[in-house]
Design a protein around this motif. Structure first.
Motif, PDB file in Angstrom:
ATOM      1  N   LEU A 197       0.774  -1.161   0.032  1.00  0.00           N
ATOM      2  CA  LEU A 197      -0.039   0.027   0.012  1.00  0.00           C
ATOM      3  C   LEU A 197       0.818   1.309  -0.051  1.00  0.00           C
ATOM      4  N   ILE A 198       1.945   1.516   0.990  1.00  0.00           N
ATOM      5  CA  ILE A 198       2.766   2.479   0.814  1.00  0.00           C
ATOM      6  C   ILE A 198       3.571   2.580  -0.646  1.00  0.00           C
ATOM      7  N   GLY A 199       3.943   1.633  -0.862  1.00  0.00           N
ATOM      8  CA  GLY A 199       4.673   1.472  -2.361  1.00  0.00           C
ATOM      9  C   GLY A 199       3.663   2.256  -3.364  1.00  0.00           C
ATOM     10  N   GLY A 200       2.521   1.674  -3.502  1.00  0.00           N
ATOM     11  CA  GLY A 200       1.649   1.641  -4.386  1.00  0.00           C
ATOM     12  C   GLY A 200       1.136   3.533  -4.381  1.00  0.00           C
ATOM     13  N   ILE A 201       1.112   3.719  -3.114  1.00  0.00           N
ATOM     14  CA  ILE A 201       0.631   5.244  -2.969  1.00  0.00           C
ATOM     15  C   ILE A 201       1.922   6.114  -3.494  1.00  0.00           C
ATOM     16  N   GLY A 202       3.027   5.793  -2.582  1.00  0.00           N
ATOM     17  CA  GLY A 202       4.242   6.527  -3.541  1.00  0.00           C
ATOM     18  C   GLY A 202       4.598   6.469  -4.723  1.00  0.00           C
ATOM     19  N   HIS A 203       4.350   5.313  -5.453  1.00  0.00           N
ATOM     20  CA  HIS A 203       4.757   5.417  -7.047  1.00  0.00           C
ATOM     21  C   HIS A 203       3.570   6.146  -7.555  1.00  0.00           C
ATOM     22  N   ALA A 204       2.458   5.957  -7.366  1.00  0.00           N
ATOM     23  CA  ALA A 204       1.099   6.704  -7.948  1.00  0.00           C
ATOM     24  C   ALA A 204       1.338   8.323  -8.096  1.00  0.00           C
ATOM     25  N   LEU A 205       1.736   8.713  -6.750  1.00  0.00           N
ATOM     26  CA  LEU A 205       1.975   9.984  -6.309  1.00  0.00           C
ATOM     27  C   LEU A 205       3.219  10.576  -7.195  1.00  0.00           C
ATOM     28  N   LEU A 206       4.257   9.773  -7.052  1.00  0.00           N
ATOM     29  CA  LEU A 206       5.395  10.107  -7.942  1.00  0.00           C
ATOM     30  C   LEU A 206       5.278  10.522  -9.378  1.00  0.00           C
ATOM     31  N   TRP A 207       4.729   9.288 -10.009  1.00  0.00           N
ATOM     32  CA  TRP A 207       4.452   9.687 -11.535  1.00  0.00           C
ATOM     33  C   TRP A 207       3.353  10.599 -11.733  1.00  0.00           C
ATOM     34  N   TRP A 208       2.313  10.909 -11.069  1.00  0.00           N
ATOM     35  CA  TRP A 208       1.430  11.884 -11.218  1.00  0.00           C
ATOM     36  C   TRP A 208       2.129  13.348 -10.923  1.00  0.00           C
ATOM     37  N   ILE A 209       3.177  13.426 -10.461  1.00  0.00           N
ATOM     38  CA  ILE A 209       3.770  14.803 -10.214  1.00  0.00           C
ATOM     39  C   ILE A 209       4.651  14.857 -11.198  1.00  0.00           C
ATOM     40  N   VAL A 210       5.445  13.812 -11.680  1.00  0.00           N
ATOM     41  CA  VAL A 210       6.354  13.585 -12.909  1.00  0.00           C
ATOM     42  C   VAL A 210       5.606  14.038 -14.316  1.00  0.00           C
ATOM     43  N   PHE A 211       4.451  13.535 -14.413  1.00  0.00           N
ATOM     44  CA  PHE A 211       3.720  13.760 -15.461  1.00  0.00           C
ATOM     45  C   PHE A 211       2.747  15.055 -15.504  1.00  0.00           C
ATOM     46  N   VAL A 212       1.987  15.221 -14.640  1.00  0.00           N
ATOM     47  CA  VAL A 212       1.193  16.487 -14.777  1.00  0.00           C
ATOM     48  C   VAL A 212       2.016  17.753 -14.204  1.00  0.00           C
ATOM     49  N   LYS A 213       2.664  17.799 -13.288  1.00  0.00           N
ATOM     50  CA  LYS A 213       3.227  19.041 -12.852  1.00  0.00           C
ATOM     51  C   LYS A 213       4.725  19.430 -13.521  1.00  0.00           C
ATOM     52  N   LEU A 214       5.613  18.214 -13.659  1.00  0.00           N
ATOM     53  CA  LEU A 214       6.836  18.445 -14.508  1.00  0.00           C
ATOM     54  C   LEU A 214       6.793  18.629 -15.987  1.00  0.00           C
ATOM     55  N   LEU A 215       5.976  17.560 -16.604  1.00  0.00           N
ATOM     56  CA  LEU A 215       5.702  17.398 -17.911  1.00  0.00           C
ATOM     57  C   LEU A 215       4.536  18.008 -18.594  1.00  0.00           C
ATOM     58  N   ALA A 216       3.649  18.242 -17.883  1.00  0.00           N
ATOM     59  CA  ALA A 216       2.225  19.263 -18.108  1.00  0.00           C
ATOM     60  C   ALA A 216       1.747  18.213 -19.082  1.00  0.00           C
ATOM     61  N   VAL A 217       1.740  16.909 -18.750  1.00  0.00           N
ATOM     62  CA  VAL A 217       0.725  15.897 -19.479  1.00  0.00           C
ATOM     63  C   VAL A 217      -0.710  15.629 -18.924  1.00  0.00           C
ATOM     64  N   TYR A 218      -1.714  15.744 -19.628  1.00  0.00           N
ATOM     65  CA  TYR A 218      -2.839  15.311 -19.143  1.00  0.00           C
ATOM     66  C   TYR A 218      -3.144  14.001 -18.919  1.00  0.00           C
ATOM     67  N   LEU A 219      -3.522  13.777 -17.548  1.00  0.00           N
ATOM     68  CA  LEU A 219      -3.828  12.444 -17.217  1.00  0.00           C
ATOM     69  C   LEU A 219      -5.365  12.405 -16.799  1.00  0.00           C
ATOM     70  N   PRO A 220      -6.119  11.448 -16.850  1.00  0.00           N
ATOM     71  CA  PRO A 220      -7.343  11.394 -16.498  1.00  0.00           C
ATOM     72  C   PRO A 220      -7.735  11.592 -15.019  1.00  0.00           C
ATOM     73  N   PRO A 221      -8.232  12.487 -14.417  1.00  0.00           N
ATOM     74  CA  PRO A 221      -8.228  12.595 -13.049  1.00  0.00           C
ATOM     75  C   PRO A 221      -9.426  11.543 -12.378  1.00  0.00           C
ATOM     76  N   GLY A 222     -10.401  11.082 -12.971  1.00  0.00           N
ATOM     77  CA  GLY A 222     -11.123  10.151 -12.418  1.00  0.00           C
ATOM     78  C   GLY A 222     -12.270  10.687 -11.846  1.00  0.00           C
ATOM     79  N   TRP A 223     -12.928   9.705 -10.913  1.00  0.00           N
ATOM     80  CA  TRP A 223     -13.855  10.103 -10.120  1.00  0.00           C
ATOM     81  C   TRP A 223     -13.423  10.782  -8.769  1.00  0.00           C
TER      82      TRP A 223
END
Length: 152
Positions: free
Chosen positions: A123-149
């Motif tokens: 669970l900790i690894g999954g949360i960390g990994h998901a947040l890491l890639w969200w920050i990399v794609f959305v904040k650093l690379l400005a790539v649109y990712l589906p936000p979901g519900w």
């Protein structure tokens, strides 16, 4: 735990068949790429179709001579092997409705748990990994990712 290598090559032929199906799907997908005729003499479909042809050739060679392969997995090992592509499929299906973060969390936490991590560590690894890639794609690379519900 090691198992003796089998002489019949059933596991190798199953792998070769899977690679051949993948090559055919990749080749058909590459062949349907539409492009402007004046853009390039060869066009963008040459590279994926050539790769598909090479993969198909190698898959046929592997089918013909699979070599010594490990015994076909069974029991818990087979379930673990099949669970990983199942998690990948679930992650893809969750991408639009649940969003990127939830989808990647499910994938990474599930794979970690399958490979022997504790539930807490997964669970900790999954949360960390998901947040890491969200920050990399959305904040650093400005790539649109589906936000979901969850984050809509």
């Amino acid at each position: 735990m090691t198992t003796p290598a089998t002489k019949d090559g059933v596991a190798g032929r199953i792998g070769a068949a899977a690679l051949l199906i993948l090559a055919l799907a990749f080749g058909l997908g590459g062949a349907t790429i539409h492009y402007a005729f004046a853009s390039d003499p060869l066009g963008p479909r040459v590279f994926p179709v050539a790769l598909a042809g090479a993969l198909a050739l190698l898959a046929l060679l592997y089918w013909r001579r699979p070599g010594g392969a490990e015994e076909f997995p069974h029991g818990v090992l087979l379930l673990r092997i099949l669970a990983v592509p199942g998690l990948v499929l679930l992650s893809v299906l969750l991408l639009e409705p649940a969003g990127f973060v939830v989808s990647i969390f499910v994938l990474t936490a599930g794979v970690a748990w399958i490979f022997g991590a504790s539930v807490r560590a997964s669970l900790i690894g999954g949360i960390g990994h998901a947040l890491l890639w969200w920050i990399v794609f959305v904040k650093l690379l400005a790539v649109y990712l589906p936000p979901g519900w969850l984050f809509a």
